[in-house]
Design an enzyme around this catalytic site. Sequence first.
Site, mmCIF file in Angstrom:
data_model
loop_
_atom_site.group_PDB
_atom_site.id
_atom_site.type_symbol
_atom_site.label_atom_id
_atom_site.label_comp_id
_atom_site.label_asym_id
_atom_site.label_seq_id
_atom_site.Cartn_x
_atom_site.Cartn_y
_atom_site.Cartn_z
ATOM 1 N N HIS A 15 -22.106 -11.978 -7.184
ATOM 2 C CA HIS A 15 -22.295 -13.418 -7.947
ATOM 3 C C HIS A 15 -22.668 -13.236 -9.445
ATOM 4 O O HIS A 15 -23.102 -11.921 -9.754
ATOM 5 C CB HIS A 15 -23.009 -14.444 -7.048
ATOM 6 C CG HIS A 15 -24.480 -13.714 -7.026
ATOM 7 N ND1 HIS A 15 -25.072 -13.375 -5.845
ATOM 8 C CD2 HIS A 15 -25.593 -13.792 -7.718
ATOM 9 C CE1 HIS A 15 -26.372 -13.110 -6.001
ATOM 10 N NE2 HIS A 15 -26.655 -13.285 -7.085
HETATM 11 P P1 TYD Z 1 -28.488 -14.289 -2.351
HETATM 12 O O1 TYD Z 1 -28.867 -14.613 -3.793
HETATM 13 O O2 TYD Z 1 -26.817 -14.649 -2.235
HETATM 14 O O3 TYD Z 1 -28.770 -12.931 -1.867
HETATM 15 P P2 TYD Z 1 -27.782 -11.501 -2.230
HETATM 16 O O4 TYD Z 1 -27.100 -11.602 -3.623
HETATM 17 O O5 TYD Z 1 -28.944 -10.625 -2.307
HETATM 18 O O6 TYD Z 1 -26.975 -11.326 -1.016
HETATM 19 O O7 TYD Z 1 -29.267 -15.306 -1.234
HETATM 20 C C1 TYD Z 1 -28.935 -15.025 0.055
HETATM 21 C C2 TYD Z 1 -29.173 -16.278 0.738
HETATM 22 O O8 TYD Z 1 -30.677 -16.566 0.514
HETATM 23 C C3 TYD Z 1 -28.584 -17.466 0.277
HETATM 24 O O9 TYD Z 1 -28.347 -18.321 1.368
HETATM 25 C C4 TYD Z 1 -29.504 -18.038 -0.654
HETATM 26 C C5 TYD Z 1 -30.861 -17.992 -0.253
HETATM 27 N N1 TYD Z 1 -31.912 -18.059 -0.775
HETATM 28 C C6 TYD Z 1 -33.087 -18.642 -1.042
HETATM 29 O O10 TYD Z 1 -32.901 -19.698 -0.284
HETATM 30 N N2 TYD Z 1 -33.821 -18.618 -1.883
HETATM 31 C C7 TYD Z 1 -33.926 -17.656 -3.134
HETATM 32 O O11 TYD Z 1 -34.828 -17.496 -3.796
HETATM 33 C C8 TYD Z 1 -32.990 -16.861 -3.053
HETATM 34 C C9 TYD Z 1 -32.603 -15.509 -3.881
HETATM 35 C C10 TYD Z 1 -31.914 -16.811 -1.741
#
Ligand code: TYD
Length: 137
Positions: free
Chosen positions: A49
Site C-alpha cells: 500500500h
Molecule cells: P496494515 O497497515 O495493512 O498492515 P501491513 O501493511 O503490515 O499488512 O494493517 C493491518 C490491519 O491492521 C488493517 O486491518 C488495519 C489495522 N491497523 C489498525 O487498526 N491500526 C493501526 O495502527 C495499523 C497500522 C493497522
Amino acid sequence: MIKTIKFKTIYSDEVGNLTFLEIFKDIAFPIKRMYYVYNVPKGVRRGNHAHKELTQILIALNGTIRINLDNGVEKELVILSDPDVGIIVEPGVWHTMEFITDQALLCVLAADYYDESDYIRSYNEFLSYMDKGYWKK
Ligand code: TYD
C-alpha cells in the site's frame, strides 16, 4: 527515495547496546502512534500500500526485513537488519515489507493516528494518484 536515519547509540561489548531517538532532534515529526509487527512467518510479505499523507519511520528491532519502495517512477530496495537504523517512508511511496528471518520485529513510528482513508491499497489507484500529480509539492 530512501532516507535512512542512523540513531544515536551507546555501544558496549560488555553490557550491550542502547539506541535512542528524540523528537525534533533525531526525528522531524512528533510521533502520534507506534505499532509493531511480529510473529510473521519467514518469507511473508506485508504492506502493499501507499499513504496519501502519512509519514512513517520503519525500524527492524530484530531480524532482517526487506523493504521495497516504489514512487511510481523508480523502485528501491533496502535491507533493514540493524536496530540502530531506520528508514523514512514518505507519502506517495508504495511499499512492501518482506520478513526474511524468523522472529523479525518491525517497529513503525507514525506521524499520525490510524486512518484507513489515508491508505491506497490498489496499485492501479496509486498510479492514477501519481498521474494526477497528487504528491507534487
Ligand atoms: P496494515 O497497515 O495493512 O498492515 P501491513 O501493511 O503490515 O499488512 O494493517 C493491518 C490491519 O491492521 C488493517 O486491518 C488495519 C489495522 N491497523 C489498525 O487498526 N491500526 C493501526 O495502527 C495499523 C497500522 C493497522
